[in-house]
Design an enzyme around this catalytic site. Sequence first.
Site: not given
Ligand SMILES: Cc1ncc(C[n+]2csc(CCOP(=O)(O)OP(=O)(O)O)c2C)c(N)n1
Length: 615
Positions: A364, A392, A280
């Site tokens: 959630e 959700r 990342k």
């Molecule tokens: C239901 C929900 N909860 C929280 C989020 C906030 N959120 C956006 S990206 C993310 C992390 C995603 O991590 P990953 O899938 O590993 O992708 P990366 O950014 O590491 O590539 C979160 C918690 C969201 N988008 N949707």
Amino acid sequence: MILDKVNYPEDLKKLSINEKYKLAGEIRDYILDVVSSNGGHLASNLGIVELTIALYSCLDLPKDKVIWDVSHQTYVHKILTGRKNEFKTLRKLNGIAGFTRERESIYDVFDAGHSSTSISLGLGMARARDIKHSNELIVSVIGDGALTGGMALEALNDAGISKTNLIVILNDNGMSISPNTGGLSRFLSNLRTERGYIRSNNKIRKVVKGIPVVGSPLYKGVTRIKNGIKSLFIPNMYFESIGFKYLGPVDGHNIEDLESIINRAKKLDGPILIHVITKKGKGYKYAEEDPNKYHSVSPFNIDTGKSITKKKDDYSKVMGDTLLKLAKKNKKIVAITAAMEEGTGLHEFCEKYPDRFFDVEIAEQHGLTMAAGMASMGLIPVIPIYSSFLQRGYDQLVHDIALTNKHVVICVDRAGVVGNDGETHQGLLDLSYLNTIPNMNIMAPKNFKELEMMLEFAINEDRPFAIRYPRGSEGDYKFIKNNEIKYGKGEIIKTGSDITIVAVGKMVERAMLVSEKLNEDNISVEVINARFIKPFDKGLINKSINKTKFLVTIEDNNVHGGFGECLDSELDISVKTINFGYPDQFIQHGKVEELEEKYKLDVDSIYKRIKKEYK
Ligand SMILES: Cc1ncc(C[n+]2csc(CCOP(=O)(O)OP(=O)(O)O)c2C)c(N)n1
């Protein structure tokens, strides 16, 4: 510049490997340029450049379909699918969105923004394709963070037995927004380590070669698909045991290896999971060192990595600081987050009380029901969740928290319009859906001080509470005082005789500013801070409208099912009424102030409409 020659995925097919690496560097520079000026999701996009180039080199787009989970990491995708120039307008009003949007491009297969939907969508499309007898490839790209969401696991479970051709690419960087913490992430990290990889290869060789007669030739044959086979020999190999062929792990920054594994997956039948390891923030020193901080950024200086927007305290921080103080006095308080430790202001709580802090990852629903379980044992769980993500957890709110009146405090953060993240992230529905839940109590503070008071109040009252507050800072208006909070009671901020304005949360300031303008026209306004949306202060509001005979409500929620509509349906007398709020639409991205102006919720627009209708 190679990027000058590339507009669509088919242009990638004409490039040599070296040119593709050069292109990756140019795309990184371009993303840095735009995101440092517009803000947005940085680290995730820097990490996925080679994977996107390799994937799009191997597919036949737009016939084949790629579904990006959350889709915050689709800046590379947008640049490579006909939006290279528009990318400069990223997240701006009328510009391109920060997430995939079907209306924006044929290459944006779905609208997304909330996590963990890509495998369900992909499986649905794959099953539809099978029924229609067409032959497009369906690929879901999901991060290791998004994989922790219940829906993703439900979808894997279903896809595994489906026998349908579906490729899931797991983009594993060990991070959600903050580092992943759960058992699944431990499992992936084991898979990632070279030790595990080599051990499995050795095991395969020993076991397969040991089979009499056919062993050696068989070994040669299976090495072609060794990554798929090897998993069968790894104890507890989750993906293989639920029906996926597992390929990988593969270095997500090596385009040749990526193309080779993707091409291999295309030839296999059934559900395939390709495990890709990425870094990342790749290629930008500051983001590599602190991917958490650079997950989502406001405009910053590329050379120093420092934000160029002045940082003011925000509601999330006030919530976190207050909770920290309250937790010191009351040992029953525990805090829960669904992968949003920093965003919801809980970082210090996590540092100070690690035993009373629980990051359930992007879950959630589980977080809410777990809170109910904790409350049933006498703890006081406080769970901040962004308004749009709380959507959700509706059934968990109803079935596990409200039905039996559990003392859970839900802090509904980023309620109202949130700005540049757009439709999927606007918090415009929470008052409507929370209003429908019996036993649920809802409050909204007009400023920071009132949030502190409300949090303390909710922690001391044995019933379910939702406290909703907006993204960002409090307004500049100096309220003379914040009266003591009393259950179900509103607060008169200013007395008047011609019009009653009842406002919710941050709109109380706006109501005061509007009332001052109306005052100049000799219209006397009584301003009531609702404080409680449920149960609202019927007595106070009835008394006021009995006097003024003109009611105005102002809220930063959709009007449908919101505070104003609920109020109207329960008041004793019927008077002339205007309900201000957002229309029954999805509200696109743009700055908060721009959106408020567009939907006529700024001071001037509210003033003009009231003036016109008050005759
Ligand atoms: C239901 C929900 N909860 C929280 C989020 C906030 N959120 C956006 S990206 C993310 C992390 C995603 O991590 P990953 O899938 O590993 O992708 P990366 O950014 O590491 O590539 C979160 C918690 C969201 N988008 N949707």
